[in-house]
Structures are given as structure tokens and as C-alpha cells.
Enzyme design. Structure first.
Site, PDB file in Angstrom:
ATOM      1  N   GLU A  50       0.862  -1.057  -0.063  1.00  0.00           N
ATOM      2  CA  GLU A  50       0.112   0.194   0.077  1.00  0.00           C
ATOM      3  C   GLU A  50       1.016   1.098   0.035  1.00  0.00           C
ATOM      4  O   GLU A  50       1.912   1.134   0.410  1.00  0.00           O
ATOM      5  CB  GLU A  50      -0.772  -0.083   1.339  1.00  0.00           C
ATOM      6  CG  GLU A  50      -1.784   1.199   1.424  1.00  0.00           C
ATOM      7  CD  GLU A  50      -2.576   0.858   2.507  1.00  0.00           C
ATOM      8  OE1 GLU A  50      -2.632  -0.212   3.359  1.00  0.00           O
ATOM      9  OE2 GLU A  50      -3.932   1.688   2.715  1.00  0.00           O
TER      10      GLU A  50
ATOM     11  N   ASN B 270     -12.426  -1.654  -0.702  1.00  0.00           N
ATOM     12  CA  ASN B 270     -11.476  -2.021   0.348  1.00  0.00           C
ATOM     13  C   ASN B 270     -12.235  -1.855   1.749  1.00  0.00           C
ATOM     14  O   ASN B 270     -12.561  -0.627   1.955  1.00  0.00           O
ATOM     15  CB  ASN B 270     -10.215  -1.521   0.394  1.00  0.00           C
ATOM     16  CG  ASN B 270      -9.125  -1.942   1.699  1.00  0.00           C
ATOM     17  OD1 ASN B 270      -8.753  -3.031   1.802  1.00  0.00           O
ATOM     18  ND2 ASN B 270      -9.022  -1.277   2.579  1.00  0.00           N
ATOM     19  N   GLU B 271     -12.249  -2.689   2.685  1.00  0.00           N
ATOM     20  CA  GLU B 271     -12.806  -2.412   3.798  1.00  0.00           C
ATOM     21  C   GLU B 271     -14.117  -1.472   3.950  1.00  0.00           C
ATOM     22  O   GLU B 271     -13.970  -0.482   4.440  1.00  0.00           O
ATOM     23  CB  GLU B 271     -11.802  -2.208   4.889  1.00  0.00           C
ATOM     24  CG  GLU B 271     -10.739  -3.203   5.144  1.00  0.00           C
ATOM     25  CD  GLU B 271      -9.912  -2.992   6.430  1.00  0.00           C
ATOM     26  OE1 GLU B 271      -9.768  -1.874   7.065  1.00  0.00           O
ATOM     27  OE2 GLU B 271      -9.194  -4.002   6.463  1.00  0.00           O
TER      28      GLU B 271
ATOM     29  N   TYR C 267      -6.324  -9.844  10.956  1.00  0.00           N
ATOM     30  CA  TYR C 267      -4.783  -9.899  11.553  1.00  0.00           C
ATOM     31  C   TYR C 267      -4.702 -10.359  12.864  1.00  0.00           C
ATOM     32  O   TYR C 267      -5.641 -10.488  13.267  1.00  0.00           O
ATOM     33  CB  TYR C 267      -4.663  -8.290  11.658  1.00  0.00           C
ATOM     34  CG  TYR C 267      -4.216  -7.393  10.294  1.00  0.00           C
ATOM     35  CD1 TYR C 267      -3.154  -7.440   9.785  1.00  0.00           C
ATOM     36  CD2 TYR C 267      -5.393  -6.824   9.703  1.00  0.00           C
ATOM     37  CE1 TYR C 267      -2.925  -6.711   8.606  1.00  0.00           C
ATOM     38  CE2 TYR C 267      -5.306  -6.130   8.439  1.00  0.00           C
ATOM     39  CZ  TYR C 267      -4.099  -6.117   8.111  1.00  0.00           C
ATOM     40  OH  TYR C 267      -3.943  -5.376   6.879  1.00  0.00           O
TER      41      TYR C 267
ATOM     42  N   GLU D 131      -5.785  -9.437   3.141  1.00  0.00           N
ATOM     43  CA  GLU D 131      -4.963  -8.700   4.342  1.00  0.00           C
ATOM     44  C   GLU D 131      -4.940  -9.755   5.504  1.00  0.00           C
ATOM     45  O   GLU D 131      -6.008 -10.082   6.062  1.00  0.00           O
ATOM     46  CB  GLU D 131      -5.614  -7.656   4.891  1.00  0.00           C
ATOM     47  CG  GLU D 131      -5.424  -6.423   3.625  1.00  0.00           C
ATOM     48  CD  GLU D 131      -5.707  -5.144   4.064  1.00  0.00           C
ATOM     49  OE1 GLU D 131      -5.550  -4.903   5.174  1.00  0.00           O
ATOM     50  OE2 GLU D 131      -6.161  -4.377   3.141  1.00  0.00           O
TER      51      GLU D 131
ATOM     52  N   GLN E 211       2.626  -6.090   4.902  1.00  0.00           N
ATOM     53  CA  GLN E 211       2.390  -5.839   3.430  1.00  0.00           C
ATOM     54  C   GLN E 211       3.846  -5.736   2.777  1.00  0.00           C
ATOM     55  O   GLN E 211       4.225  -4.562   2.476  1.00  0.00           O
ATOM     56  CB  GLN E 211       2.257  -4.193   3.625  1.00  0.00           C
ATOM     57  CG  GLN E 211       0.648  -3.881   4.453  1.00  0.00           C
ATOM     58  CD  GLN E 211       0.440  -2.580   3.963  1.00  0.00           C
ATOM     59  OE1 GLN E 211       1.054  -1.720   3.143  1.00  0.00           O
ATOM     60  NE2 GLN E 211      -0.891  -2.166   4.108  1.00  0.00           N
TER      61      GLN E 211
HETATM   62  O1  AHR Z   1      -2.880  -2.929   6.214  1.00  0.00           O
HETATM   63  C1  AHR Z   1      -2.980  -1.866   7.112  1.00  0.00           C
HETATM   64  C2  AHR Z   1      -4.517  -1.479   6.930  1.00  0.00           C
HETATM   65  O2  AHR Z   1      -5.204  -2.490   7.444  1.00  0.00           O
HETATM   66  C3  AHR Z   1      -5.193  -1.390   5.617  1.00  0.00           C
HETATM   67  O3  AHR Z   1      -4.895  -0.194   4.703  1.00  0.00           O
HETATM   68  C4  AHR Z   1      -6.595  -1.515   5.725  1.00  0.00           C
HETATM   69  O4  AHR Z   1      -7.268  -2.225   4.785  1.00  0.00           O
HETATM   70  C5  AHR Z   1      -6.450  -2.344   7.072  1.00  0.00           C
HETATM   71  O5  AHR Z   1      -7.417  -1.879   7.887  1.00  0.00           O
END
Ligand code: AHR
Length: 521
Positions: A55, A202-203, A270, A324, A373
Site C-alpha cells: 500500500e 476495500n474494507e 490480522y 489482508e 505488507q
Molecule cells: O494494512 C493496513 C491497513 O489495515 C489497510 O490499509 C486496511 O485495509 C486495514 O485496515
């Protein structure tokens, strides 16, 4: 009769090997065995499970990949050679860009044309820094061509328009005569790129517009309608999926979006404790245990998302795209909090290995995943500092596990003990196996116990094997990591301690180790 004799011989060999392992062992005993059906298996582990996400965030793009054509750091058309070479060694299959949260504020027209004329913007999500747009569509697609990886572009739903997204696809993929294709040509690219993977936002439950699932599902249908196929190229569209355990989001999208309109549905999860992320490098065994517990909770959540998808799509037409994932720690002391720069230890390698093993096991549904990332942000494979570059423990896992790319996943049955802490238990071992095109069987095994070795027997049903080789990643301390001063504290080495006799493998897994074994004829 012949089968009966083979069975007897196998049983005899198995019991002889168990007896010999028991007699010889000095390691603490944990009876573990894996049964792998080497002659079965129908599903392919898509190499895209080993994909990446990068990103416009901190030093990921700028400094991580892009240094500009005039930099003293060796580069090809502005892109660092060392980073490209390192990622190519992992056979990086795809790269998702430009975000993340950045995607829903990105306007692609700002990133084309002469670089000195591109407008500047504020990167409001990530540190409020000036984004000068010097890395845009052409530079990203050049990077992917240098990496020999498939590009995955995530379009802007949150603050963009249907027209803007539709024209971006036309700019990239249309080979005929049109104002957009001509604009691309005038910017130096004659042929269409034939990009395949396209994320629609995204999200969108959060930074991508704070939408409800119902509203996003309707938006998806509009945006997806006008992101067209050009020529023979078929766009594989990915709907913006759920946050962690939001099963309702998955349910609503599976219900409301016609399945022919989406190749995949994403999920972001995550391995982190949001209320106290903790240091990347300073932790004890308790934090280590809790991290792996969280990582294995992600696996459970994935199963629930898959169960929802199965309800609406039993033939598994829609892919689950975990675009992600990874660890998220406090930033390194003294660095910009908006840049999400973190170190990477043997603990991160464990999270990577466990995650890749459970993605492999679900390859009938999971067709793509992207670790967050890649360079200088979150669970990176590579860290850079000016002209210096180091490989992290997570890099080595991706490099070791590449043997699974596009291989046939083999059914595997695992019996193992528990790694215990304060009354909680986690399975000590994780494993995954596949058969490659040459008939070799590759087995990735993780022993998460930081103290106890694990003696293991692997029963390779259906075939006999002669050769075995392996690689191991292990360190005396879980906090071990590579630095610019000591870049090779954690690196894999050859592992020759596993033995194979016919269809039986014996191996002792050292504490906190990640091993990939290759068995051949
Ligand atoms: O990876 C960091 C952030 O985490 C990304 O921009 C977003 O999609 C997620 O919340």
C-alpha cells in the site's frame, strides 16, 4: 493376498520404527504421527495463496520499491533491483495495490502522465504525508512485470465513482481505439496489460465508506457491472469482504450478490490484540503463546466464513480471498506511528507458517491470500534502510513453502500432543502436504513448542520413497530477528536428519522449528 502382505509389512515397519524412535530418543516424548495419502488429492493449492499486499503507506512503496530513476540505489526504471530479485526468489505470484484504506481515496488519474506534472495529495490515512503520485498505474504494472507476478488492483468505491473505476479498467485493458486506450499510449504503453484481478473497494464496512453490508452489496453490483472485460481477458472481481469475525457481512454478500458477478469474496483478519498490540521484538513466552492462539483463532473464523459461503455456494464457485493477514505490532520505537513499521522475529515466522498451512488445507475455497505488507510495513518479508536491505524470518517461510505453489494438496491426518500454558492448550504441530508435478511430496511442518522436541513418524500411504531432503528454520530464541547490522541471525539451513524407508519417515522436530521436507523416488 498381495494387499494383505503389504499391509502386514507396513504395520511391521511402523511398529519397528516406533520402537526404535522410542528407544533412541533423549528428547521429551510426545507421540506424534502424520498419515498422508500420497496417491489421493484432487484440489490444487493455488500459488496465489502466497500473494502479497503493498500500500501507499509509510516506506512500503516509497523507499521500499520505488527510489526513482535518478537514485544511486541500483534500480530499473526507478524500481529497486535488490527488492525485485529477493521477491522473485520466493516466486511471488501476485501483488495487491494501491491499498488498503488508501485505495478508497486514490484517484488513478493523479498517477499517470509526466511525473513532474502529477498532482500532490495528502495521505490522510497514513501519517498525513504528501503523496506526490510518482508511483502510479504504469509504475505498479512495470513492477509486477519485473516481479513476474500478477497485479491485483483494488479500485475506489468509497470516494470514487462507477465511471472512474470503469475508465481505469478500460485504460489498463482495452487494446482498441478509445480515448482511454489512446491516453495510455500517449503515456508510453502501447499494449493493454490484460490485468486479471480487480478488487471492488476495500474494507467498505470501515475506512472504505462505513457502509452497511446491504448498501455495499448494491454498490458492488453497480461497480462490477461497469468494470468490463476487454478482448479475451476475463476480469476476476473480488468483493470487499468481512472484518475478522463479521459473519453477517459474508452472509449478506453471498445472499445479495449474484455469484457469477464475483470471482472472489475477501476477508481481512490480522493476528493482533487491538487493545494492546505489544512490541514486535520484546516479548516473553506468554505473549508468544497468546499470539499463536490468536493465529489459530483466525483459522476457526475462516472455517465459519467458509461454512456461510458453503450454505449459499456449495459448489465453491466463489473464492475466499484472504487479502489482508499477518501480525500487527506496535511500531518500532522512534518511528512515525502512521507508518506501521515493525520488526519481524521467529514468532512472526511461526504465524506465517501456521497460516500458510491452514490456507493450503482449505485450498478448495481459499484461492488467494495476501500478506500485509511485503516491504517495511506490518509483517514484511523485506526491510530496507536507504540502500540496505534485509530479509525477515517471514521471508524465509515464503521461500521455503514455495514448493506448495500449484501443487496437489494431499489429504493429511495429524495426531499430536498439546503445547500448554496456564490451562490452555494448542496443538503442538501443524502440517500440510502436497504432491508436485514431478511426483515429489512436500511436507511443511511446524513445532510451535519452544521447549520440547517432537518425535514424529510420517506414514506416506500409497507409495514408497527413497530420497528425502529438507530445510529448517529455527532459532534458540523466539525473539531472534535480522537487523541491518546482523542480517543473518535467522535463516534456513539444510536439514538432513529426517530418514525415509519405503513409506515411513522418521524425524525429530526441534523446539520452535519450521521444516519443509521433500520426499522423492
Ligand atoms: O494494512 C493496513 C491497513 O489495515 C489497510 O490499509 C486496511 O485495509 C486495514 O485496515
Amino acid at each position: 493376498m498381495k494387499n494383505y502382505k503389504t499391509l502386514l509389512t507396513s504395520l511391521f515397519l511402523l511398529s519397528a520404527m516406533i520402537a526404535s524412535v522410542n528407544a533412541q530418543s533423549t528428547a521429551e516424548k510426545v507421540k506424534t504421527n502424520i498419515i498422508i495419502s500420497t496417491d489421493l488429492g484432487t484440489a490444487t493449492i493455488s500459488r496465489h495463496i502466497y500473494g502479497h499486499f503493498s500500500e501507499h503507506l509509510g516506506r512500503c512503496i516509497y523507499g521500499g520499491y520505488w527510489v526513482g530513476e535518478n537514485a544511486t540505489i541500483p534500480n530499473t526504471r526507478g524500481i529497486r533491483n535488490d527488492v525485485v530479485e529477493a521477491l522473485k526468489k520466493t516466486q511471488i505470484p501476485n501483488l495487491r495495490w494501491p491499498g488498503g484504506c488508501f485505495a478508497d481515496e486514490y484517484h488513478w488519474r493523479d498517477g499517470i502522465g509526466p511525473r513532474d506534472q502529477r498532482p500532490k495529495m495528502i495521505n490522510t490515512h497514513w501519517g498525513g504525508v504528501i503523496e506526490d503520485n510518482s508511483f502510479g498505474t504504469h509504475e505498479f504494472l512495470d513492477l509486477c512485470e519485473q516481479l513476474e507476478a500478477e497485479p491485483v488492483i483494488c479500485g475506489n468505491v468509497g470516494s470514487g465513482s462507477v465511471e472512474e473505476m470503469s475508465k481505469w479498467v478500460e485504460y489498463i485493458n482495452f487494446d482498441g481505439v478509445s480515448p482511454l486506450a489512446d491516453l495510455r499510449r500517449s503515456n508510453g504503453r502501447d499494449k493493454a496489460w490484460n490485468l486479471k484481478y480487480w478488487g471492488v473497494g476495500n474494507e467498505n464496512w470501515g475506512c472504505g465508506g462505513n457502509m452497511t453490508a446491504e448498501f455495499y452489496a448494491d454498490q458492488y453490483r453497480r461497480y462490477a457491472t461497469y468494470t468490463r472485460n476487454y478482448g479475451n481477458n476475463r476480469l476476476m472481481k473480488i468483493a470487499g469482504g468481512a472484518n475478522s469475525t463479521d459473519y453477517n457481512w459474508t452472509e449478506v454478500l453471498m445472499q445479495k450478490i449474484p455469484h457469477w458477478m464475483m470471482w472472489g469474496l475477501s476477508l481481512h483478519y490480522y493476528t493482533t490484540n487491538w487493545s494492546n498490540k505489544g512490541s514486535a521484538t520484546k516479548f516473553g513466552e506468554k505473549e508468544y503463546f497468546e499470539t499463536l492462539e490468536r493465529c489459530l483463532n483466525v483459522e476457526k473464523a475462516i472455517d465459519r466464513h467458509i461454512a456461510v459461503m458453503d450454505k449459499y455456494d456449495p459448489s465453491k464457485r466463489v473464492a475466499l480471498v484472504v487479502d489482508e493477514w499477518g501480525t500487527w505490532w506496535d511500531v518500532e520505537p522512534g518511528t512515525n506511528p502512521g507508518f506501521l513499521y515493525q520488526q519481524n522475529t521467529m514468532r512472526d515466522a511461526m504465524v506465517a507458517a501456521l497460516s500458510l498451512n491452514y490456507f493450503n488445507e482449505r485450498c478448495e475455497r481459499i484461492k488467494m491470500a495476501n500478506i500485509a505488507q511485503t516491504v517495511n510495513v506490518l509483517q514484511s518479508l523485506i526491510l530496507t534502510d536507504g540502500e540496505k536491505m534485509i530479509l525477515t524470518p517471514t521471508y524465509h517461510v515464503f521461500e521455503m513453502f514455495k514448493v506448495h505453489h500449484d501443487a496437489t494438496m494431499l489429504p493429511l491426518h495429524l495426531n499430536c500432543g498439546s503445547y500448554e500454558m496456564e490451562g490452555k492448550e494448542l496443538p503442538t504441530v501443524s502440517a500440510s502436504a502436497s504432491r508436485d508435478q514431478d511426483g515429489k511430496v512436500n511436507i511443511s511442518i511446524v513445532n510451535i513448542d519452544p521447549v520440547k522436541a517432537v518425535e514424529m513418524i510420517i506414514d506416506l500411504r500409497g507409495d514408497d520413497f527413497k530420497d528425502i531432503s529438507g530445510k529448517i528454520l529455527t532459532t534458540p530464541a523466539l525473539t531472534a530477528h535480522n537487523t541491518f547490522e546482523k542480517p543473518e541471525e535467522v535463516k534456513p539451513r539444510a536439514f538432513n536428519e529426517a530418514k525415509v524407508r519405503k513409506n515411513m519417515v522418521t524425524v525429530t522436530l526441534p523446539p520452535a522449528s519450521i521444516i519443509v521436507l521433500t520426499v522423492g523416488h
